[in-house]
Design an enzyme around this catalytic site. Structure first.
Site, short mmCIF file in Angstrom:
data_model
loop_
_atom_site.label_atom_id
_atom_site.label_comp_id
_atom_site.label_asym_id
_atom_site.label_seq_id
_atom_site.Cartn_x
_atom_site.Cartn_y
_atom_site.Cartn_z
CB SER A 52 93.84 68.95 35.54
OG SER A 52 93.69 70.27 35.99
CG ASP A 96 95.33 71.53 33.10
OD1 ASP A 96 95.28 70.29 33.12
OD2 ASP A 96 94.49 72.26 33.64
#
Length: 328
Positions: free
Chosen positions: A44, A159
């Site tokens: 991320s 993610d």
């Protein structure tokens, strides 16, 4: 010392949305004390910052994020009006930073780099080590529900924090013999405590509480003239109504969180629980945890504070780091 026996320092940069800008301060401070990671893995926001470090462009990223204010953040939000995949498209921020970038592909970077993402349909952990750098980073940063999934090499990716919030094991697989992990989600000063303090209770304000009367308590006196009495009575009635409103607010508690806040906070809870089990199986040699609990996940305009917090944490633990981490 032979080449094979030389230590190899890896750095695993964890997820954390706007809190993750603390990675910039951590990396800069490590460089200043002579600790230079040779392999980089990130999930991320850790992938976003890690890509800039691997490219030798960390200063450029720091200058860019320190210019972020509420208006600039808003200008980078490419709202997905169809709401297909996510509230935001998630292309603008990466296009803005990677535009005119020196390296287009991951394999061209001066340092080995891996961005961790999640295959939305197979639930597999995906290590992006080749291909377009901007696509890999944006896929790793695609918070489910908030940012649209990214199609990379025929796979819909979201993610990386869903499967591996702090990718220590990725650094090990890349050849690191000493792994520094940076976790920005375990600070004890939780966002809920901070936000709870922002909800003011009218009943506790001076002049509105029966227990703590203010100066307005003395408006009606024995010396008030008959002409002033109606005005004073009206004032007292208004004061009483405000007090009743305050009592109702006190009973109702804090305001309900918004939809974006709910999504990001729920993701943070899931990430923390999953991360702890992953780190038990593959612990780092060093864990750095910047104090960024007072910064909410979507407060990107506070990037400069996060950067400073990362630097401050390295400075606070400098003696310990110098004793444990080998310098090259």
């Amino acid at each position: 010392m032979t080449a094979s026996s030389k230590p190899c320092i890896g750095i695993a940069l964890g997820s954390g949305a706007s809190k993750g800008f603390a990675h910039i301060g951590v990396l800069n401070a490590l460089e200043e004390i002579g600790i230079r990671p040779q392999v980089v893995a990130g999930s991320s926001m850790g992938a976003f910052v890690g890509s800039a470090y691997a490219a030798g462009c960390l200063d450029k990223l720091e200058d860019w994020v320190k210019l972020l204010d509420n208006w600039r953040v808003f200008s980078l939000l490419d709202i997905n009006w169809t709401l297909s995949g996510g509230v935001l498209g998630g292309k603008k921020p990466f296009q803005a930073f990677f535009e005119n970038f020196a390296y287009e592909n991951i394999e061209d970077l001066p340092l080995p780099f891996t961005a961790v993402a999640t295959d939305l349909y197979s639930d597999q952990e995906v290590w992006l080590q080749q291909g377009n750098l901007s696509d890999a980073v944006s896929a790793s940063c695609s918070i489910p529900g908030l940012l649209s999934p990214k199609l990379v090499a025929g796979r819909w990716l979201v993610d990386g924090a869903v499967v591996n919030p702090v990718p220590v094991d990725v650094c090990r697989a890349m050849g690191a013999t000493c792994v520094i992990a940076v976790d920005v989600t375990e600070d004890g000063a939780s966002n809920r405590e901070r936000r709870g303090g922002e909800v003011k209770n009218l009943a506790s304000e001076p002049g509105l509480s029966e227990e703590e009367p203010g100066d307005t308590e003395q408006v009606v006196t024995d010396t008030d003239s008959e002409d002033e009495a109606p005005l004073n009575n009206l004032f007292m009635q208004g004061r009483e109504q405000l007090s009743q409103i305050g009592q109702r607010l006190r009973k109702s508690g804090p305001y309900a969180p918004g939809v974006l806040d709910t999504m990001t906070t729920a993701m943070e809870i899931l990430e923390r629980r999953h991360k702890r089990s992953r780190l038990m199986g593959s612990p780092p040699d060093v864990m750095i945890m910047p104090k960024v609990g007072g910064i909410a996940g979507l407060e990107f305009s506070r990037a400069a504070e996060a950067v400073d917090a990362g630097r401050a944490e390295v400075e606070r633990t400098r003696t310990w780091l110098e004793d444990i981490v080998p310098r090259l």
